[in-house]
Write a protein that holds these residues in place. Structure first.
Motif, short mmCIF file in Angstrom:
data_model
loop_
_atom_site.label_atom_id
_atom_site.label_comp_id
_atom_site.label_asym_id
_atom_site.label_seq_id
_atom_site.Cartn_x
_atom_site.Cartn_y
_atom_site.Cartn_z
N LEU A 196 -10.97 27.15 -11.60
CA LEU A 196 -10.17 26.45 -10.59
C LEU A 196 -8.82 27.12 -10.42
CD1 LEU A 196 -9.44 23.99 -8.74
CD2 LEU A 196 -8.68 22.82 -10.81
N VAL A 197 -8.15 27.40 -11.53
CA VAL A 197 -6.83 28.02 -11.46
C VAL A 197 -6.92 29.40 -10.79
CG1 VAL A 197 -4.95 29.00 -12.85
CG2 VAL A 197 -5.83 26.72 -13.38
N ALA A 198 -7.97 30.15 -11.10
CA ALA A 198 -8.14 31.47 -10.48
C ALA A 198 -8.31 31.32 -8.97
CB ALA A 198 -9.35 32.18 -11.09
N ALA A 199 -9.07 30.30 -8.56
CA ALA A 199 -9.29 30.06 -7.12
C ALA A 199 -7.98 29.64 -6.45
CB ALA A 199 -10.36 29.00 -6.93
N ILE A 200 -7.18 28.85 -7.14
CA ILE A 200 -5.88 28.42 -6.59
C ILE A 200 -4.98 29.64 -6.43
CG2 ILE A 200 -3.74 27.19 -7.17
CD1 ILE A 200 -5.53 24.96 -8.37
N ARG A 201 -4.98 30.50 -7.44
CA ARG A 201 -4.16 31.72 -7.37
C ARG A 201 -4.58 32.60 -6.21
NH1 ARG A 201 -3.56 32.51 -13.75
NH2 ARG A 201 -1.35 31.99 -13.87
N ALA A 202 -5.89 32.62 -5.94
CA ALA A 202 -6.41 33.48 -4.87
C ALA A 202 -6.22 32.84 -3.49
CB ALA A 202 -7.89 33.76 -5.11
N SER A 203 -5.86 31.54 -3.43
CA SER A 203 -5.68 30.91 -2.11
C SER A 203 -4.20 30.64 -1.84
CB SER A 203 -6.54 29.66 -1.97
OG SER A 203 -6.28 28.73 -3.00
N PHE A 204 -3.71 29.44 -2.12
CA PHE A 204 -2.30 29.16 -1.79
C PHE A 204 -1.32 29.54 -2.91
CE2 PHE A 204 -4.69 25.16 -2.52
CZ PHE A 204 -4.25 24.87 -3.78
N GLY A 205 -1.86 29.90 -4.07
CA GLY A 205 -0.98 30.34 -5.16
C GLY A 205 -0.61 29.21 -6.11
N TRP A 206 -0.51 29.52 -7.38
CA TRP A 206 -0.23 28.47 -8.38
C TRP A 206 1.14 27.83 -8.19
CZ3 TRP A 206 -2.71 25.24 -11.19
CH2 TRP A 206 -1.99 24.47 -12.11
N GLU A 207 2.12 28.61 -7.76
CA GLU A 207 3.50 28.09 -7.67
C GLU A 207 3.62 26.92 -6.68
OE1 GLU A 207 2.76 31.33 -4.92
OE2 GLU A 207 2.49 31.12 -7.08
N ARG A 208 2.63 26.73 -5.83
CA ARG A 208 2.63 25.58 -4.91
C ARG A 208 2.33 24.27 -5.62
NH1 ARG A 208 4.33 26.65 0.41
NH2 ARG A 208 3.81 28.81 0.83
N VAL A 209 1.64 24.36 -6.75
CA VAL A 209 1.14 23.15 -7.42
C VAL A 209 2.27 22.47 -8.18
CG1 VAL A 209 -0.56 22.23 -9.04
CG2 VAL A 209 -1.15 24.20 -7.60
N LYS A 210 2.56 21.24 -7.81
CA LYS A 210 3.72 20.52 -8.37
C LYS A 210 3.34 19.35 -9.27
CE LYS A 210 6.34 23.05 -5.68
NZ LYS A 210 6.79 24.31 -6.26
N MET A 211 2.14 18.85 -9.16
CA MET A 211 1.78 17.63 -9.88
C MET A 211 0.28 17.43 -9.86
SD MET A 211 2.93 14.87 -6.93
CE MET A 211 2.11 13.41 -7.58
N MET A 212 -0.20 16.50 -10.68
CA MET A 212 -1.63 16.16 -10.67
C MET A 212 -1.83 14.66 -10.80
SD MET A 212 -4.64 17.21 -13.35
CE MET A 212 -5.61 18.51 -12.64
N HIS A 213 -2.76 14.15 -10.02
CA HIS A 213 -3.26 12.80 -10.23
C HIS A 213 -4.35 12.93 -11.28
CE1 HIS A 213 -2.02 11.52 -5.89
NE2 HIS A 213 -1.04 11.35 -6.76
N LEU A 214 -4.10 12.35 -12.45
CA LEU A 214 -5.08 12.45 -13.54
C LEU A 214 -5.99 11.23 -13.49
CD1 LEU A 214 -5.92 14.19 -15.99
CD2 LEU A 214 -4.51 12.68 -17.41
N ASN A 215 -7.18 11.43 -12.94
CA ASN A 215 -8.15 10.35 -12.81
C ASN A 215 -9.50 10.82 -13.31
OD1 ASN A 215 -6.41 8.52 -11.30
ND2 ASN A 215 -6.60 9.97 -9.60
N LEU A 249 -1.63 25.67 -17.97
CA LEU A 249 -0.95 25.41 -16.69
C LEU A 249 -1.12 23.95 -16.27
CD1 LEU A 249 -1.84 28.63 -14.67
CD2 LEU A 249 0.34 28.04 -15.70
N LEU A 250 -2.34 23.48 -16.24
CA LEU A 250 -2.59 22.11 -15.76
C LEU A 250 -1.90 21.07 -16.64
CD1 LEU A 250 -6.38 22.65 -15.04
CD2 LEU A 250 -4.63 22.30 -13.31
#
Ligand SMILES: [Zn+2]
Ligand SMILES: [Zn+2]
Length: 292
Positions: A196-215, A249-250
């Motif tokens: 998942l993290v690799a896919a995020i890096r390849a799309s909008f980039g990890w630095e965009r990710v600010k938070m997570m809903h943990l459910n 990271l997560l």
């Protein structure tokens, strides 16, 4: 670790901050207004001051605001677009006033005009609304399960929106573990999370990710159905939650619980359970404290 939960601000902002502290949380998320409605009460300066003091006193590190579900950023209907722009403007302003750094929005739904047209619409609304927004709060688009005509079930859709918005306007991303799982990602193992993290890096980039809903998720992986479950009791399971909170990271993101609890006290138990999953935590192997 920052772990909060979704709380009601029905009895005011200061009361919600106090409640978060009582529940042993160090952050909380709230709906900016009735999730299925539109109107919002005015917020006196005295309440804002009291809230800020309470946030300090309770040791809350990060709070998040969630826009109502009635906002559809992807609508091509002029009236709905106006409403979306109005809510974005007002709620970002309010978040800035109360000191909330993260404002979450669902990307919305597409209609007869099709997905691509709606993605362009989301980008257009964000571009115009965020340009003059007050400094401070970061608007975060949420990753969705991709149910029906929901936008945001694929990372590519969010990346496309962010691309169209352009570099002048900062758009963040809010991950949701249950939504990502329902959208097909393996949230239950370190390998899956790395993918998942690799896919995020390849799309909008990890630095965009600010938070997570943990459910946790009631529905199966890839079901594209958005049904939250209590932490450890769903298809992601406690082993999955453990993999998430120990991911380099997560696990560092501010985490917010949105479990289907009957009583907010259950959030306290869940937050405790989540903390116990962190490796190196001295409580790691102890049983969750059911007496809380
Ligand atoms: Zn949401
Ligand atoms: Zn959800």
């Amino acid at each position: 670790m920052i772990i909060g939960a979704h709380l009601s601000i029905g009895r005011g902002y200061p009361a919600a901050a106090r409640q978060a502290g009582r529940l042993g949380l160090n952050g909380f998320q709230y709906f900016t207004r009735n999730p299925r409605g539109g109107s919002v009460r005015s917020l006196p300066d005295a309440e804002i001051e009291k809230f800020k003091q309470e946030v300090q006193r309770q040791g809350l590190k990060v709070n998040a605001a969630h826009l109502p579900y009635t906002v559809n950023l992807g609508s091509v209907d002029e009236r709905l677009q106006q409403f979306a722009r109005l809510v974005l403007k007002e709620d970002l302003k309010r978040a800035a006033a109360v000191g909330t750094p993260l404002v979450v929005a669902h990307p919305g739904h597409y209609g007869e005009a099709g997905l691509e047209r709606s993605l362009e619409q989301v980008a257009a609304v964000l571009k115009t609304s965020l340009k003059d927004a007050p400094a401070g709060p970061c608007l975060c688009l949420e990753t969705m399960a991709g149910q029906g005509r929901e936008i945001g079930g694929r990372l590519e859709e969010l990346a496309y929106i962010i691309d169209l918005v352009g570099p002048e306007v900062k758009v963040g991303i809010c991950l949701d573990s249950a939504h990502l799982f329902a959208a097909g990602w393996d949230m239950g193992s370190r390998e899956g999370l790395d993918e998942l993290v690799a896919a995020i890096r390849a799309s909008f980039g990890w630095e965009r990710v600010k938070m997570m809903h943990l459910n946790d998720s009631k529905t199966a992986r890839g079901s594209r159905r958005d049904r939250h479950e209590r932490i450890g009791q769903g298809e992601i399971g406690l082993a999955g939650i453990r993999a998430i909170v120990n991911h380099p990271l997560l696990g560092r993101l501010p985490l917010f619980l949105e479990s289907p609890v009957d009583d907010y006290k259950q959030y306290q138990q869940e937050a405790q359970l989540v903390r116990e999953q962190v490796r190196g935590n001295k409580n790691e192997n102890s049983a969750p404290n059911r007496g809380l």
